[in-house]
Design a protein around this motif. Sequence first.
Motif, PDB file in Angstrom:
ATOM      1  N   ALA A 194      37.754  33.596  28.188  1.00  0.00           N
ATOM      2  CA  ALA A 194      38.159  34.841  27.353  1.00  0.00           C
ATOM      3  C   ALA A 194      38.015  36.054  28.374  1.00  0.00           C
ATOM      4  N   TYR A 195      36.908  36.368  29.037  1.00  0.00           N
ATOM      5  CA  TYR A 195      36.553  37.188  30.207  1.00  0.00           C
ATOM      6  C   TYR A 195      37.619  37.210  30.936  1.00  0.00           C
ATOM      7  N   LEU A 196      38.125  36.177  31.725  1.00  0.00           N
ATOM      8  CA  LEU A 196      39.172  36.188  32.544  1.00  0.00           C
ATOM      9  C   LEU A 196      40.603  36.464  32.070  1.00  0.00           C
ATOM     10  N   SER A 197      40.916  35.597  30.965  1.00  0.00           N
ATOM     11  CA  SER A 197      42.237  36.068  30.469  1.00  0.00           C
ATOM     12  C   SER A 197      42.389  37.589  29.991  1.00  0.00           C
ATOM     13  N   GLU A 198      41.218  38.259  29.284  1.00  0.00           N
ATOM     14  CA  GLU A 198      41.213  39.546  28.808  1.00  0.00           C
ATOM     15  C   GLU A 198      41.623  40.255  30.392  1.00  0.00           C
ATOM     16  N   THR A 199      40.774  40.047  31.464  1.00  0.00           N
ATOM     17  CA  THR A 199      40.808  40.922  32.499  1.00  0.00           C
ATOM     18  C   THR A 199      42.359  40.695  33.009  1.00  0.00           C
ATOM     19  N   GLU A 208      50.110  45.073  36.923  1.00  0.00           N
ATOM     20  CA  GLU A 208      49.392  45.035  37.812  1.00  0.00           C
ATOM     21  C   GLU A 208      48.969  43.580  37.829  1.00  0.00           C
ATOM     22  N   ALA A 209      48.580  42.934  39.060  1.00  0.00           N
ATOM     23  CA  ALA A 209      48.026  41.731  39.202  1.00  0.00           C
ATOM     24  C   ALA A 209      46.719  42.028  40.118  1.00  0.00           C
ATOM     25  N   PRO A 210      45.547  41.981  39.478  1.00  0.00           N
ATOM     26  CA  PRO A 210      44.523  42.369  40.162  1.00  0.00           C
ATOM     27  C   PRO A 210      43.933  41.149  41.291  1.00  0.00           C
TER      28      PRO A 210
END
Length: 501
Positions: A194-199, A208-210
């Motif tokens: 969830a943290y990675l996908s939310e980011t 943007e692609a971080p």
Amino acid sequence: MGGRVGYAHLIDAMALQAIEVKQPALIQPVTRIERIGGALSVPQAVAPEAGDFLAHIMFALKHEGVNLAILAQALPRLDGQLLVDAISQAPSSAYIRKICFLWEMFCNQQLDYPDNPRGPATFLFDPARYITGPSLRNNRWRVDFNGLGTLKYCITVERTPELQALLDYDILGRSRAFIASLPKEMMDRAINWAYLSETESSFAIEKEAPSEQKAQRFIQLLRQAHDRQPLTENYLVALQNSAISNPLDRAAAFRHEQNHLSNALRGSAGVTYVPPPPDLCRELMVELMAFANQAPLQLDPLVAAGIASFGFVFIRPFMDGNGRLSRFLIHQTLCCSGALENGLLLPVSVAMKREEQRYLEALQSFSKPARQFWDVRWIDADSMSFDFTGDPSLYQYWDATDCVTFTMEMAKRALEVELREETLFLQRYDTLIKVVNASYDVRGSLLSKLVMQCMDQNGVVSKGRRKQYLGLIQEEVFDFLEAHAQALLAKADTEPHGEDE
């Protein structure tokens, strides 16, 4: 079509700089006041006289609710003696008392009325019609202010059937129950996803692609929300600095210049939204921060989160990074309420990314009508002039019904679709790894990649993958994996843990 009544009449007759009401009151050939289509139809016999502004305000409060953006401009134009005469004739009238209360607040002076009004105390906002905040009694007029915020910055959220159904659904309670139902290892993996996908989704919304470093920095921000740190200018500046990679775009304080949003068109025609001027921006941020620090404990946390998030992006206190921070504020608000435990995060931005058109529509529910109150002129290729022709009440009092409804729908989707689908994916992944390992000896890293690729292709190992892994994985493993993967996918896709919908 007949003349306009109530708030619509006040906008016309007083030349108010206010956003049009959603359902204007119109004189129609009807026998009673009723909602027909997109308007409130009013019989000619009960419509106030055109020049009687007080009567139109009374009508509006009684039949159209409380629109502070219009009242803040209309009431100061009324002679105070007119209100004194009205309250003297009807000292127990709840509507007259509300008008007198607001007149004194907006005019910052007292009416020359020495007596005490009668009748029971009355709420400014009807709790049956609006989501309301804590009640603060004005003893002079026996009016309880129960708005969302203060009379310097007050948001309205109507209890529409759609919104009430979302409130009754108890999204946060269901989220906690779902996470608690998972084994500890599965819970940790689902939350990490969830943290990675939310980011990734929050950056993707901004086109943007971080980089990995930028993504990890934003994940840390999201985890930081669980610290429940109150919002301050310094804290928001620190968050903005962490969310922005270009050092030249990092802020030192809330903005001291005008910013705007634009599309692909050139010059003023391309300007789609202009937030409040810098001085008003700072005043409103003080109010919004106070609201966001208190509201999560005073009303439904998702309502507070929607207001904090959209309120922030409409004020746009920084020159860059506002969108990303506005979505972060959803998590910040939910964490401050104590509603999310064990590091739980609802991947709301993932849901928003999948519903980008609806996200845009929620933003435009305010940004589009607000744009008309700016005179934007092209100067040269590098600059434009911005002249605010509206009234500060435009930004002080706004209707967040659409924005809050959208936020709650995305939170529901984040739970019911995104989080559940990822958990089901992880469960199927674990099952396939276990099944293959029980029958074949395949190197762990290779098997992990193969299983994920097979699941991503709906249970099929492509010819390209078979060729890629030839010589590394026994050929019969591919058919074995396909058969078990497709059997898993063919199962009825019910809730993985039997929780009631």
